[in-house]
Every structure is written in C-alpha cells, then in structure tokens.
Design an enzyme around this catalytic site. Sequence first.
Site: not given
Ligand SMILES: [Zn+2]
Length: 499
Positions: A264-265, A294, A268
Amino acid sequence: MTLEQAIAKMNELQAAQQAYNHAMGVLSLDGDTAAPSASARGRGETMGYLSGVTYKLLVNDEVKEALETILQNKDAATPLQARQAELLKEDYDDTTRIPMDEYVAYSTLITNANAVWHEAKQKDDYASFAPYLEQIIDYNRRFASYKDQHKPAYDVLLDGYEKGASTATLDPFFALMREKLTPIILEVAQKPAPDCSFLEQRFPIHDQRIFSDRLMQMMGIPRDRCAIAETEHPFTTNFNKWDVRITTNYAETDVADSMYSVIHEGGHALYELGTADEIQFTCLASGASMGLHESQSRFYENLIGRSLPFCRALLPVMQECFPDQMKGVTAEGLYAAVNRSQPSLIRTQADELTYPLHIAIRYEMEKRMIAGDVKVGELPALWNQMYLDYLGVTVPNNREGILQDVHWAGGMIGYFPSYALGSAYGVQMLHALEKDFDPWCDVEKGDLSRITAWLGDKIHRHGRMLTPPQLLRSAIGQDFDPSCYTAYLTKKFADLYKL
Ligand SMILES: [Zn+2]
C-alpha cells in the site's frame, strides 16, 4: 509589480516553503519512527515556531500582489507558473482567514496529540486522548467556518482532501456501498472460511524486514530514492522525488499485515517518485488529491496485490524468505487466504469486500463529530454501536476500536472517504489500463514495470497540474462511476466464495 518580479517572488516563496516542509517533514518522520516518547514536548515547540514562520512566508502583502499579478497575466506566464499561482492563491486565501496564533497553536496541538495518541492506543486509554480530540474537532470546525461560513463545516473539510467532495456526493456513495455489499458480506459469512493458518504462524521480524525489501524490489521501487522505517501506523512521506519514505508495522504472528502495508505505502511512494522533474520543489510536486493518492496505494495493494497472478509471483518469494512457514502452500491457497472476507475490527487489515464499510462508519462518525451531535466522551460507544450495526462485530476495547487509526490525532478529519473513493477510482483505472494491454501475464511474472509506466504516464507525472476531476477523466476516459467498484467486488467475491 511586473510579471517578472511576481514570478521571481513566487519562485522564492516556493523554494522557502519546500525547505521548511522538508525540515518539518523530517522532524515529523523522526517523531513517528525513531524519537523517544518524551521528545514530543520539544518537537511541539519547534513545530509551532516553524509553522509560524511558514505562515508568515505565505500570508503577506507581497505574496498576495505577486500571485494576483500572475493570475491577471496568466496568458503571459507558462502553464506551470499559472497553475502554481492558482494553487498558491487558494492556499493563501484559506490560510489568511486563520489567525496566526491559532494556526501556530494548532500545529503544536497536533504534534502533542500524536504523541498522546500513541501512548493512549498502547494503553487502551481513550480518556487521556479525549481532551486532545475535543480540541482538534473544535479547531477543525472553527477553521472550516473561517474558510467558508456559508457551507456546512464537514463539507469544507471534505473539500480540503478531495476537491468537490461533499456530503451531497458522499451520502449516496456510501449508501450504495452498504446496499450492494451488505448482502454479499452476509452470504460470504455462510460459506466455509479458507485456511489462513499458515499466515498466522511465527514470522520473525528480522525475516519480515528482508521480505519487505523483496516486496519493494518486486514493485520496482528505486531504493536509492525510497527508504523504509517502522512505526505504529504505516504512512508515506515525501520530501521530493529523490527522497520518499515509507513505513510499516510488523506483527510477528501476522505476516500479511506488514506485507500489505508495504505494498500500500509502496503505491503511494511510486506516485511521488513518478512526479515529473520539472515540477520538483514547487507546490505542484505532489498527488492531485488524497483520493487519487489512495487510488494508487489501493491499486497496488488490492487490484494487483490481492490478485491470483500476483499470488503466483509472490509465492516463490515468500517460500524463499519463510521456507518453513510456507512449505506446501499453493498459489491458489495463498490467494484464498489473502482474500478471506470476514467482518473485522481493524480497518487496515480488512479485506476488500468489508473495507468500504469501515470507511462508511468513520464518515458517519465524522459527520456527527463536526456537526456537534455527539460529545467526545460518547464517541467510543457510538463507534462500537456502528461496528455492530454495519459489520456485526463487537468491539472489545478502544485500542482495536476508536483508537486504532492515527488520522484524528493528526488533525485529519475528512480524510477517510479518500480511501473508499480511491479504491473506486482504481477499479476504473484498471479497466482503462486493460483496454491498452493485458497486465496479467506481466503480474504473474512479478513484473509490474509496464503497469507502473502506464500509471506514471496517466497519473503520476502530472502531480497537481490538473484538477482531480480533470486528471481522473483524462486517465480513465470517462466519468467517475462507483458502480464499477461494487460490480468488481461482487464478481471477485462471488467467484472466490462460489456464491
Ligand atoms: Zn494510504
């Protein structure tokens, strides 16, 4: 002031802002990762002082004149300069309306609240955090009214994270999520659960750290420009495209927790790493909105990371890092396990199907908090009641309830809907990408480079050059349609659970 002088002033402003943001960002990262717990007191003072300096950098007559001069002569400026002036003027207008002493006091409050939240979460002690949350809600309500006293405060806050978002657009969005997903969640609950026991063995943290490096390698994250640290609540911070930091949190008996945090990160990070060179050190060098940010993190985490082809690529890597624990596991078994759907307590560990309801709960809570319909002391009970109503789960303590997320301690009220919106944007992006090429053979080989290049071209490189709706439309070639998201979830979980 001539246009030339105005542009010089704007450039000087952005260089100074970048330098302060860089320094304050490092302080904040240090506070969340390595600094000892008592350090918040001194850091709060420093952050308060520095935020006063950044306030004065922006809020002054010379800056106002420069930005207005550029906006009045937009055609003579470059598109980059015109867009910078536009965004900086919005920021100027919003910040000017907040008195400096309140701006500085709020910055100090946030630094302290963050530290108090860390300890409150560890000790399951909501009472110690409540007075901070009360002040944060109060400030947010007040700042919203300074920005626009004609709009409901929560709408102003939502707009700050996702331009154009309001309860008028989000009420039907979350109603759709509840209406379409609840029946499937209930059906899935009747089916036998897949075997997840192999993911819940002991995975030494030392080995998980090596595994994180392998995951970042699979994602094609350049390690000379992106480092990983450990924290209570994973997040990503960027200083510029040559220095992006991600964080994770290791749980020894739950390898999937950190694994999906890293992915997830990492999503980003790829966004920030992919912003164009020519917008670095300006206000354009960031994500277009939190929803779009997101969309990238959840794209890699779920659409790619929880797909069967990715599980096929991931399995040999996991077997190399954790030979005993992963012995005899098949890709299909891994796929079923990482997609186990079950109403649960923790948002960041939730499966894709129940996830939007975790967000719907926070959205409803924020609406009531900001409207002043509920007292801070009553929030845990409201939280627990909503978890029972929406997901049918009983919250055993505040640590796994209202204290689980860092956002409110960080002053981010109105952020949560970005996660659900971003997940929905991502599905439409995947459909658009699949029209250009078939990504799944690449994914099965563990090669995400073409996917990242596609997203880089459509989303990452633009930074904040386009407005969020413009960027989304140019990427997906159509308007936002949340029913694509519910259709994707319906199909995926109907297949997985043979509904
Ligand atoms: Zn996030």
